[in-house]
Design an enzyme around this catalytic site. Structure first.
Site, PDB file in Angstrom:
ATOM      1  N   LYS A  25      11.338  45.132  44.228  1.00  0.00           N
ATOM      2  CA  LYS A  25      12.294  45.662  43.250  1.00  0.00           C
ATOM      3  C   LYS A  25      12.283  47.190  43.286  1.00  0.00           C
ATOM      4  O   LYS A  25      13.337  47.830  43.156  1.00  0.00           O
ATOM      5  CB  LYS A  25      11.951  45.156  41.851  1.00  0.00           C
ATOM      6  CG  LYS A  25      12.271  43.686  41.625  1.00  0.00           C
ATOM      7  CD  LYS A  25      11.857  43.219  40.238  1.00  0.00           C
ATOM      8  CE  LYS A  25      12.152  41.742  40.040  1.00  0.00           C
ATOM      9  NZ  LYS A  25      11.713  41.254  38.703  1.00  0.00           N
ATOM     10  N   LYS A  48       3.884  27.832  43.987  1.00  0.00           N
ATOM     11  CA  LYS A  48       4.157  26.408  44.146  1.00  0.00           C
ATOM     12  C   LYS A  48       3.380  25.601  43.108  1.00  0.00           C
ATOM     13  O   LYS A  48       2.212  25.890  42.814  1.00  0.00           O
ATOM     14  CB  LYS A  48       3.740  25.971  45.560  1.00  0.00           C
ATOM     15  CG  LYS A  48       4.624  24.926  46.210  1.00  0.00           C
ATOM     16  CD  LYS A  48       4.227  24.746  47.671  1.00  0.00           C
ATOM     17  CE  LYS A  48       5.175  23.824  48.406  1.00  0.00           C
ATOM     18  NZ  LYS A  48       6.538  24.350  48.490  1.00  0.00           N
ATOM     19  N   LYS A 113      19.226  24.952  60.507  1.00  0.00           N
ATOM     20  CA  LYS A 113      18.742  23.577  60.575  1.00  0.00           C
ATOM     21  C   LYS A 113      19.899  22.585  60.681  1.00  0.00           C
ATOM     22  O   LYS A 113      21.051  22.905  60.353  1.00  0.00           O
ATOM     23  CB  LYS A 113      17.903  23.254  59.328  1.00  0.00           C
ATOM     24  CG  LYS A 113      16.594  24.021  59.260  1.00  0.00           C
ATOM     25  CD  LYS A 113      15.760  23.556  58.077  1.00  0.00           C
ATOM     26  CE  LYS A 113      14.432  24.276  58.015  1.00  0.00           C
ATOM     27  NZ  LYS A 113      13.596  23.804  56.879  1.00  0.00           N
ATOM     28  N   GLU A 140       5.249  33.404  51.635  1.00  0.00           N
ATOM     29  CA  GLU A 140       6.494  33.263  52.377  1.00  0.00           C
ATOM     30  C   GLU A 140       7.581  34.082  51.699  1.00  0.00           C
ATOM     31  O   GLU A 140       7.827  33.925  50.493  1.00  0.00           O
ATOM     32  CB  GLU A 140       6.926  31.801  52.443  1.00  0.00           C
ATOM     33  CG  GLU A 140       8.224  31.604  53.240  1.00  0.00           C
ATOM     34  CD  GLU A 140       8.675  30.155  53.263  1.00  0.00           C
ATOM     35  OE1 GLU A 140       8.617  29.527  54.329  1.00  0.00           O
ATOM     36  OE2 GLU A 140       9.099  29.656  52.195  1.00  0.00           O
ATOM     37  N   ALA A 152      21.327  26.226  49.221  1.00  0.00           N
ATOM     38  CA  ALA A 152      19.940  25.761  49.334  1.00  0.00           C
ATOM     39  C   ALA A 152      19.422  25.208  48.006  1.00  0.00           C
ATOM     40  O   ALA A 152      18.653  24.241  47.987  1.00  0.00           O
ATOM     41  CB  ALA A 152      19.046  26.903  49.812  1.00  0.00           C
ATOM     42  N   THR A 153      19.840  25.814  46.910  1.00  0.00           N
ATOM     43  CA  THR A 153      19.413  25.334  45.590  1.00  0.00           C
ATOM     44  C   THR A 153      19.948  23.937  45.323  1.00  0.00           C
ATOM     45  O   THR A 153      19.229  23.056  44.821  1.00  0.00           O
ATOM     46  CB  THR A 153      19.892  26.309  44.490  1.00  0.00           C
ATOM     47  OG1 THR A 153      19.353  27.607  44.746  1.00  0.00           O
ATOM     48  CG2 THR A 153      19.439  25.847  43.113  1.00  0.00           C
ATOM     49  N   ILE A 154      21.212  23.708  45.663  1.00  0.00           N
ATOM     50  CA  ILE A 154      21.811  22.381  45.485  1.00  0.00           C
ATOM     51  C   ILE A 154      21.129  21.364  46.388  1.00  0.00           C
ATOM     52  O   ILE A 154      20.794  20.248  45.960  1.00  0.00           O
ATOM     53  CB  ILE A 154      23.322  22.424  45.787  1.00  0.00           C
ATOM     54  CG1 ILE A 154      24.037  23.380  44.831  1.00  0.00           C
ATOM     55  CG2 ILE A 154      23.921  21.024  45.705  1.00  0.00           C
ATOM     56  CD1 ILE A 154      23.913  23.034  43.360  1.00  0.00           C
ATOM     57  N   GLU A 155      20.892  21.733  47.642  1.00  0.00           N
ATOM     58  CA  GLU A 155      20.252  20.806  48.578  1.00  0.00           C
ATOM     59  C   GLU A 155      18.855  20.428  48.106  1.00  0.00           C
ATOM     60  O   GLU A 155      18.439  19.276  48.187  1.00  0.00           O
ATOM     61  CB  GLU A 155      20.166  21.428  49.972  1.00  0.00           C
ATOM     62  CG  GLU A 155      19.714  20.446  51.045  1.00  0.00           C
ATOM     63  CD  GLU A 155      18.749  21.021  52.064  1.00  0.00           C
ATOM     64  OE1 GLU A 155      18.612  20.427  53.145  1.00  0.00           O
ATOM     65  OE2 GLU A 155      18.112  22.048  51.764  1.00  0.00           O
TER      66      GLU A 155
END
Length: 267
Positions: A25, A48, A113, A140, A152-155
């Site tokens: 930031k 995680k 991918k 990561e 990606a959020t929806i997937e």
């Protein structure tokens, strides 16, 4: 499953995430100040969940005593960009940093991918100063555009719902949506310069207005009431006329008047 203290185990990862968020930031703020444009739109981070760590360890056949090196995304940073070109710039900036060590990179933009997933991943080793000494943890860093992140959020949500076994129809529709998101990124990149110029112009106008109003208030502090009132009236008129150039000229006049006031000079 071992009997480790998970709160204690995850503490260095939580510290790494918080420190990296602050650093990226700060990088965004510095780049914006230097160049009037920052390739970083915003930064998020997370550690995680324990259940996710255990599930991934099982899926990858990582022994419990090898989790620290076998699972590389316990600490995760996500950097969002406006344009695909910005992703390359951010990756370049991370590579030359001295406060972390790049382990390796995964380019899922060029080599996306099969599902349609696109993102740029960088695995880094980051030193955390704990109460018992220095500890290097893996993290990561995902760099992606806003469109890539939306997809990606929806997937991720659908994979969670269907336990990683998406129905064929859903999988195909997601892939189509991924292509649409990439086309959007491509189209936005084609007018990148126009968008950036517009944003810079807006930022400059906003900064000038803030400076004018702040300096007028400071004139009141130095008891230059008549000047302050006159400047305020002129600003109000120019603002109504949307005369950006004249406002910049006025800003210089106000700054000069303020400097005289600070030196104790006459009106």
């Amino acid at each position: 499953m071992d009997g480790r203290d998970w709160g204690l185990f995850l503490q260095p990862y939580e510290q790494a995430v918080e420190e990296l968020k602050v650093k990226f930031k700060t990088l965004r703020t510095e780049l914006k100040a230097r160049e009037a444009y920052a390739p970083i739109e915003f930064v998020t981070g997370r550690v995680k969940r324990i259940s996710s760590i255990l599930e991934k360890a099982k899926r990858l056949s990582v022994p419990m005593d090898k989790i620290e090196t076998g699972i590389e995304d316990i600490a995760g940073i996500r950097i969002m960009c406006q344009f695909v070109d910005d992703i390359r710039r951010v990756a370049d900036l991370i590579r030359v940093r001295k406060d972390l060590q790049l382990v390796y990179e995964k380019d899922y933009i060029t080599n996306y991918k099969e599902s349609g997933y696109r993102s740029y991943h960088m695995i880094v080793e980051y030193p955390v100063q704990t109460a018992i000494g220095l500890k290097n943890v893996l993290a990561e860093v995902q760099i992606r555009t806003l469109a890539m992140n939306f997809w990606a959020t929806i997937e991720h949500s659908l994979n969670y719902k269907y336990k990683e076994s998406l129905p064929e129809e859903v999988r195909l529709r997601l892939k189509t949506a991924a292509e649409a998101a990439f086309l959007l990124d491509t189209e936005m990149s084609s007018i990148r310069n126009e968008i950036i110029d517009s944003q810079r112009g807006f930022e400059e106008k906003s900064n000038v207005v803030s400076s004018v109003l702040s300096d007028i208030q400071e004139l009141y502090f130095f008891h230059r009431v008549r000047e302050a009132v006159q400047f305020q009236l002129r600003f109000n008129e120019l603002w109504e006329q949307e005369d950006a150039f004249a406002i910049r000229v006025l800003a210089d006049e106000i700054r000069s008047a303020l400097m005289r006031a600070k030196k104790g000079g006459g009106a």
